[in-house]
Design a protein around this motif. Sequence first.
Motif, PDB file in Angstrom:
ATOM      1  N   LEU A   1       5.824   6.656   4.862  1.00  0.00           N
ATOM      2  CA  LEU A   1       4.434   6.371   4.472  1.00  0.00           C
ATOM      3  C   LEU A   1       3.951   5.078   5.130  1.00  0.00           C
ATOM      4  O   LEU A   1       2.813   5.000   5.598  1.00  0.00           O
TER       5      LEU A   1
ATOM      6  N   HIS B   1       2.643   1.724  -3.467  1.00  0.00           N
ATOM      7  CA  HIS B   1       1.811   2.296  -4.542  1.00  0.00           C
ATOM      8  C   HIS B   1       1.443   3.745  -4.252  1.00  0.00           C
ATOM      9  O   HIS B   1       1.359   4.559  -5.178  1.00  0.00           O
ATOM     10  N   LEU B   2       1.265   4.049  -2.971  1.00  0.00           N
ATOM     11  CA  LEU B   2       0.978   5.435  -2.589  1.00  0.00           C
ATOM     12  C   LEU B   2       2.176   6.320  -2.949  1.00  0.00           C
ATOM     13  O   LEU B   2       2.019   7.415  -3.499  1.00  0.00           O
ATOM     14  N   ARG B   3       3.351   5.834  -2.671  1.00  0.00           N
ATOM     15  CA  ARG B   3       4.563   6.592  -2.990  1.00  0.00           C
ATOM     16  C   ARG B   3       4.713   6.781  -4.502  1.00  0.00           C
ATOM     17  O   ARG B   3       5.055   7.855  -4.983  1.00  0.00           O
TER      18      ARG B   3
ATOM     19  N   TYR C   1       2.376   6.861  -6.703  1.00  0.00           N
ATOM     20  CA  TYR C   1       1.373   7.837  -7.131  1.00  0.00           C
ATOM     21  C   TYR C   1       1.840   9.255  -6.775  1.00  0.00           C
ATOM     22  O   TYR C   1       1.796  10.161  -7.606  1.00  0.00           O
TER      23      TYR C   1
ATOM     24  N   MET D   1       0.850  -1.197   0.000  1.00  0.00           N
ATOM     25  CA  MET D   1       0.000   0.000   0.000  1.00  0.00           C
ATOM     26  C   MET D   1       0.889   1.253   0.000  1.00  0.00           C
ATOM     27  O   MET D   1       0.671   2.176  -0.790  1.00  0.00           O
TER      28      MET D   1
ATOM     29  N   LEU E   1       0.872   4.832   7.666  1.00  0.00           N
ATOM     30  CA  LEU E   1      -0.276   3.947   7.431  1.00  0.00           C
ATOM     31  C   LEU E   1      -0.534   3.057   8.641  1.00  0.00           C
ATOM     32  O   LEU E   1      -1.676   2.945   9.111  1.00  0.00           O
TER      33      LEU E   1
END
Lengths: 564, 309
Positions: free
Chosen positions: A450, A432-434, A436, A429, A454
């Motif tokens: 991150l 993928h956040l990074r 994006y 998670m 989370l």
Amino acid sequence: MSTAERVAPGQRGWLPRWIFRWGERLADWPNPIVVKELRQAVRGWTALALFVLYLVVQLLVVGMMLMSSAGDLLSERPMGNQVFLAVQIQLVVVIMGLLPIYAGVRLFLERSDVNLDLMFITPLRPVWIVLGKLLAALVLGLLFFSVSAPVMTMAYFLRGLDLIKAAILLGLDLVLMVAAVQVALFVAALPVPRPLAAIFGILLLLGLFISVMGMAIYSVSMFDSLWRPDEDWVTPVMIVLSALFVTLFTFTATHALLSPPPSNRLLFFKLMLAFGPVTFWVLLVTIGWLVIDMSNVVGLSNFLYFLEFCVLGLPKTLTLISWLAWAMAVSERLQWGPRILNQVPRPRWLRILVFPFYTGAANGLVFALLLTALRWLAFGTFTFVGDVFSHALLHSVGGHPNRSSLRPSELGLKTEVLADLYLITYSLMAFHLRRYLEQQRSKTLPGWVLLLVLLGLVSFVQVLFAIVGSLLEVRDELIALLFTLAPVPMLESLVGVELLSTNRDMVSAVSFVILLVALPLLAVPTLIWWLKQVRLFRPPPPKSAMLTEERGESLAMVQAEGKQ
Amino acid sequence: MQLEVVELRRYFGNVKAVDNVSFTFGTHQIIGLVGPNGAGKTTMMRIIATLDEPTAGDVRIDGVSVVQYPEQGRRLIGFVPDSLPSHRDITVHEYLDFFARACGLRGQLRKRVVEGIEEFTNLTNLREKSIHALSKGMKQRVSVARALLHDPPVLVLDEPAAGLDPRARIELRELLRTLCDRGKAILVSSHILSELEQMITGVVILERGKLVRAGHLQEVLRGSLTQRIVRIRLLDNLDGAVEKVMCLPHVEAVTRADQTLRVKIQGGDAECASLLAELIRLGLGVVEFHVESAALEQVFLAVTKGEVA
């Protein structure tokens, strides 16, 4: 050879030339960083003040001890031991407390401006920079030893000094000084903002304080009790082995942190993470096999307890390392630059072999998965053979298997697997956040931050819900269900204690179902991205192809046309 | 020796710090790298100095890619960053000696090189002074001296004149000129364009990471403006000449000062040539015809919009 030829120009005539030549060679030999650091230390007031202060305090304390009948508190000990202990404690404070702080602050100050950048545009390799910083601090440390030497010699002549104990303590001082300085250098090299650096600094100070206190207490207890080296040699051995491990770990980590971002900076650190604990473990097991039949050796049973502690501690060590690997994987660079690709081996089989150890997010994910698999293997194995091993190890010397919380059989493989699945889910998670965020913004938080955010956020929300739920007298089952997304199993795995005792089976079952849904949803896009990346992991064409053709019209400045 | 920047790109997320920039320069040239803040100058210089890596593109020195082979590149480049040396408790000589050691210079050679560089950069009298105690100008000299220790053919200087007093700037300018005469290829960035103009032979103008102008200084100065100022001295009859010149094509304004006319025309070199031809055809008796060259500042303002990446 005439006299004129034998004399170095501009030098004193009576010395032969070769002495100067050798002198010059000798001056060239040390690491440039060591030379620079020592010159700075000599010119700066900090090191000098520290030396003078140390000398004055040492003379004052010893003088007072000799002149008065001070030693009242320590009167049971001979005077030689008392003087030695006083110097030893002062030495420990300086070399394990003040010296690491001095070395760390110097590196931190150099890192905060461009000075370190300038070193990277010289042929100096990052490993030499770290080694230079370490060696320079050690030379200063040895100077403190030498300052203490006259008083320690005097302690011998005062009689009663146990030379073996003194030698063991000085040896431990040396080893611990190396470890403490290296840890300080590691903390100073952490690429974090100043507020976070201050927190790490405070933690370092706390750690150093505890180490200094621990060593001081151990020194006193060594002279106080009926400590016999032939029986109680386990603790010094344990200290040396631990210090060695900490030094190696932090050295490779500092090297990775100080290396320029475009380089293959994580290679050594990953090799250390993967092979360090396993090698250490194999070494200990081998030692165990070798000494197991020496039941006549005094103190062997203590040593075997220590061996058992270390050997059974492998799964726990792998837990921490595999979690660190996941945090690293989500923070590593998404694409390889030319500098890394230049180091990719040409043979395909070798490329596959080295892939997990190279710097890069794609490599990091494989590395973390491998370490997780290794952790499961270790846990699985120890769950079944841990007891057998303990009995085999200790039976011959009449000992009993250690009942420490390290015993994997008491923890349960299920919790461990669940904890890892949680970590993998949250890591993906964060990853993928990074990805994006990096596409949207020029600067983003590192992946590991991150990941922590989370995990922290989910834990906080769930604890909040649990508190509110209990206030509103919601049924326990419903509150327990809230923890199905929380990293509780990770915490349980870390501390080895069941935090969630009620409704455990239900929580585990629901957690597992959620993970079974969430994990593939995150794993599929990761796999697609990873496969695309793997195709790019190949070395560039040979060097000759990189050279451009000779140009006739040199030095003409041209503007690129049609490339805007 | 030739340094080529080839289709260089450096992206940070969606920010294009350097976007497809290409140019070439070589020995005996001082190239000014100018652009507004955030134009990508420092990023590009860091890439050339091997401290950063491009997203795509290459930097080559005599065909050798410094991106692919940074170790080789470092031997060919001397880099002076925008911040001054701030090592504590170290003298000028010790500082230079340390970097000479780091560059792999040994024994008598190192001694000779360090002393030579100190002499060349006028630091001999300051060699025993602590770096911390030096003025900004002197620190900048130390920085240049450090970059010259391994005798690199290429020098890259990021804002070397920032914060220097006028004397230090002039000294630095003279130093760079001497280095250029000695065959170095120099890339220098600065916001003080009037200063820069006095020493550079070529210019590269960046904006939002893109190259907007590059070339020899005079070419850029001449070719970048849409208006020209021409100073014309006539033999006599200036009163009638002003009206006649005003009626000529491309002429926007005419002012008179003593025996000289100052004519503002719309266009470039071709329009200037056609004006001269017209004046002769009209029989105005041209004694002097001088096209005033634009200042770098004017060109910079004309070609950039003040946008940042």
